[in-house]
Design an enzyme around this catalytic site. Structure first.
Site, short mmCIF file in Angstrom:
data_model
loop_
_atom_site.label_atom_id
_atom_site.label_comp_id
_atom_site.label_asym_id
_atom_site.label_seq_id
_atom_site.Cartn_x
_atom_site.Cartn_y
_atom_site.Cartn_z
N HIS A 172 42.74 33.47 35.13
CA HIS A 172 43.57 34.55 34.59
C HIS A 172 44.45 35.15 35.68
O HIS A 172 45.62 35.46 35.46
CB HIS A 172 42.67 35.66 34.03
N HIS A 212 36.82 31.24 36.25
CA HIS A 212 37.43 31.64 34.98
C HIS A 212 38.38 32.82 35.18
O HIS A 212 39.56 32.77 34.79
CB HIS A 212 36.32 32.01 33.99
N GLU A 213 37.86 33.89 35.78
CA GLU A 213 38.70 35.07 35.97
C GLU A 213 39.83 34.79 36.96
O GLU A 213 40.93 35.35 36.85
CB GLU A 213 37.85 36.25 36.44
N HIS A 253 47.46 33.18 36.40
CA HIS A 253 48.43 33.37 35.33
C HIS A 253 49.31 34.59 35.65
O HIS A 253 50.52 34.59 35.40
CB HIS A 253 47.69 33.58 34.00
#
Length: 693
Positions: free
Chosen positions: A489, A485-486, A492
């Site tokens: 990010h 999940h992280e 991104h």
């Protein structure tokens, strides 16, 4: 005389990363004050420009020496990841100073007048043709001033200044109280009977924690790697109850860390700010710049999820209570501190799988290789550790990220383990955002052909199970999902490729920012991904295929319960921020009423979520907690494309990178999403993935 390292614009470090090894506590305050002075002078230069305002001389200009940005990025990131009492005291001291500076810039009439002049020129067709990114920047600049109150009269601007100053202190105090209360609790056990049921990993971690504190036996805390296993495995029901009550009464005790009055002030100040700016509620103010657009659409999503998941969730709860009554008797009443314990037993009975069975195959070092390898397989990028890049703690490792052609993309810091000066949870942040523009002393600054692409410095901060004297760091599947999940990010940020830093990477609408992170979680249970790294830490044997099959079979175990829990948090959030009159009710009563429709357990007297709900009080999710479920709809819909084309399909991944990851906030998120997907998302893919439909 020693030089303040922040005063050096170009750090003498690899990729000009922050020189953590040189920074001292006394460097922050003077650097912030000097940064404020430079920032104010720069803005004044724009205001005093005798040329008529244009996009290029008013909107597109950036500070030649962003000292304030450099120092605050480091300070506030470390305030979360490596804080101490002196840093927290300094944060309290500087909060009103920095807020006042922000107010001065936003309420500087000459500045707003120039921005408005450019905006009006563009709307009238008198400004030069702007790219989509330039249009977005102009609109955000103008709207940013208006939403900050620049168009108000002086009396109302003064009140907004007061609100901003007070909010800066209140949100900081809320977080500090939460951390102090979390750190203050310890469950110290010395009788082995009290740790019956706990797996070896939890026992060893607790023994190590006790040893680090100079104590015998086992020490348990409210940090996730300690609390989670205890509430799931400990046979002693009374101790599970004690842990649950400690966790769920954080900041509600009658002491200096009580957050009740702080919550009232935060909610009411946000409401007052919104109404000063012409909105009925704070939710109306927030949602104007969200994909959801308004409260009705948020409630529509939450209602659809309630309709689809509430009955399945009640069924899941009834099954767990029936499981408990098999051993405890027909009169047994399931309580919240029993849910994980008996849920685990039912999961074992049904699928013969639990988190501990997977740990030996999920050694952190291998998981990291697997996650990095997934990015290589999807996007062609590679990660190279660089020990010459300074780090802020010995636990932190720094990597250079290289693109497929070997060119430098970013720096990635990885900080995996809990410690006393670190907030709980997991997050991605950055020490430097990406941007494209002229280099220093560029003889042709207006020629884009001469501009450089200044690459980002990204950080992953997590709180995983620590290694012990006997074992390396072994993760649960849930922790692997958190890593992915992280890392989403981080991608991104890493792939950001925009002209303006304020639009790059994760600088997007809050209900879009979770798409790149949540989509990565989908790979966690894919056999072809697990087989790339999941090997027994002692024998090197690959994870058994039948174990992977059981993972997949159990994937949707209690998925409805988990969904309804998230919906309850979204309802609580919206209840506070759709208020039109000042909040003066009893906090615990209000909370129980707000999420009543989604509550599966009776409320426990004395517990309160709101006083520790940092996402909606001190974080960025006020009137936005729904965005986790909003993004889940998006990620399920987007991952369905990978399922159709292949989970490692390079063309699909490249399209996701080009359309979404690299574009940041340069266009409306639905425009970006449609460009990738070819259509708007529906809830159908999520229902299908969860086995609800």
């Amino acid at each position: 005389m020693r030089n303040n390292p922040f005063y050096t614009k170009h750090y003498n470090t690899p990729h000009e990363t922050p020189p953590f090894n040189e920074i001292l506590l006394e460097d922050y305050e003077p650097a912030m004050l000097e940064g404020i002075k430079q920032d104010a002078a720069f803005i004044q230069g724009i205001v005093d420009n005798p040329e008529p305002p244009t996009f290029d001389n008013t909107i597109a200009v950036t500070s030649p020496d962003d000292l304030l940005e450099r120092v605050t990025k480091v300070f506030y990131n470390l305030l979360s990841a490596e804080t101490n009492d002196m840093m927290e005291a300094l944060a309290q001291k500087m909060a009103p100073v920095l807020t006042e500076h922000a107010n001065n810039m936003l309420f500087k009439k000459g500045y707003f007048q120039r921005v408005k002049a450019v905006y009006d020129r563009f709307k009238a067709g008198e400004e030069r043709a702007l790219t989509a990114e330039e249009q977005t920047l102009l609109e955000k600049a103008y709207e940013g001033f208006v939403r900050a109150g620049a168009a108000l009269d002086e009396e109302h601007q003064q009140r907004l200044r007061e609100i901003n100053n007070e909010m800066a202190l209140l949100t900081l105090q809320f977080s500090q109280n939460n951390l102090k209360e979390t750190n203050a609790f310890e469950l110290h056990l010395t009788d082995e009977k009290d740790i019956a049921g706990l797996p070896d990993s939890a026992r060893e971690a607790a023994a190590l924690a006790a040893k680090e504190h100079g104590k015998e036996g086992w020490l348990f805390t409210l940090h996730a790697p300690s609390y989670g296993p205890f509430i799931t495995y400990a046979d002693n029901r009374e101790l599970r109850r004690q842990m649950y009550m400690a966790k769920n009464t954080i900041c509600i005790h009658d002491n200096e860390q009580n957050n009740e009055e702080i919550v009232r002030k935060i909610v009411n100040l946000r409401q007052e700010r919104a109404q000063l700016l012409g909105y009925k509620t704070y939710a109306d103010f927030v949602l104007k710049e969200r994909m959801a657009e308004n409260a009705a659409n948020v409630y529509d999503l939450l209602d659809k999820l309630l309709d689809a998941y509430l009955e399945p969730a009640r069924k899941e709860l009834a099954e767990i209570e029936a499981q408990a009554r098999q051993s405890e008797g027909d009169e047994f009443q399931l309580q919240p501190w029993d849910f994980s314990y008996y849920g685990h037993k039912l999961k074992m009975q049904r699928y013969n799988i639990d988190a501990e069975m997977l740990r030996p195959y999920l050694e952190l070092a291998r998981v990291k290789e697997g996650v990095f390898g997934l990015a290589t397989r999807l996007y062609g990028i590679t990660f190279r550790q660089n020990p010459d890049i300074p780090v802020y703690h010995p636990d932190v490792t720094a990597y250079e990220v290289l693109d497929e052609d070997g060119s430098y993309l970013a720096v990635l810091y990885c900080d995996f383990f809990p410690r006393k000066g670190k907030q709980s949870g997991a997050w991605m942040t950055s020490y430097k955002d990406q941007w494209i523009g002229p280099e220093d002393n560029n003889p042709t600054p207006n020629d884009p052909a001469t501009w450089k692409n200044s690459r980002p410095h990204v950080s992953l901060v997590m709180n995983f199970t620590k290694p012990t004297d006997k074992k390396p760091a072994l993760l649960t599947l849930g922790e692997v999902e958190t890593f992915l999940h992280e890392f989403g990010h981080a991608l991104h940020g890493i792939f950001a490729n925009t002209r303006f830093a304020s639009l790059s990477g994760t600088n997007v609408y809050w209900d879009f920012v979770e798409l790149p992170s949540q989509i990565m979680e989908n790979w966690a249970v894919e056999p072809d991904f697990l087989n790339t790294f999941a090997r027994h830490y002692q024998t090197g044997e690959p994870i058994p295929q039948e174990l992977i099959e059981r993972i997949q079979q159990s994937r949707n175990f209690n998925v409805a319960y988990a969904c309804i829990r998230q919906v309850s948090f979204g309802l609580l959030d919206m209840a506070f921020y759709t208020l039109q009159r000042p909040f003066d009710e009893d906090l615990q009563t209000f909370e129980q009423q707000a999420w009543k429709r989604a509550q599966l357990f009776p409320s426990i007297p004395g517990t309160c979520m709101t006083v520790q709900f940092g996402h909606i009080m001190s974080g960025g999710y006020a009137a936005g907690y729904y965005s986790y479920k909003w993004a889940e709809v998006l990620d399920a819909d987007a991952f369905s494309v990978f399922k159709q084309t292949g989970i490692f399909n390079r063309a699909t991944a490249q399209r996701f990178r080009d359309c979404i990851l690299s574009r940041g906030g340069t266009e409306h998120p639905m425009t970006l999403y449609r460009r990738f997907r070819g259509q708007e998302p529906t809830i159908d893919a999520l229902l299908k993935r969860n086995g609800i439909k």
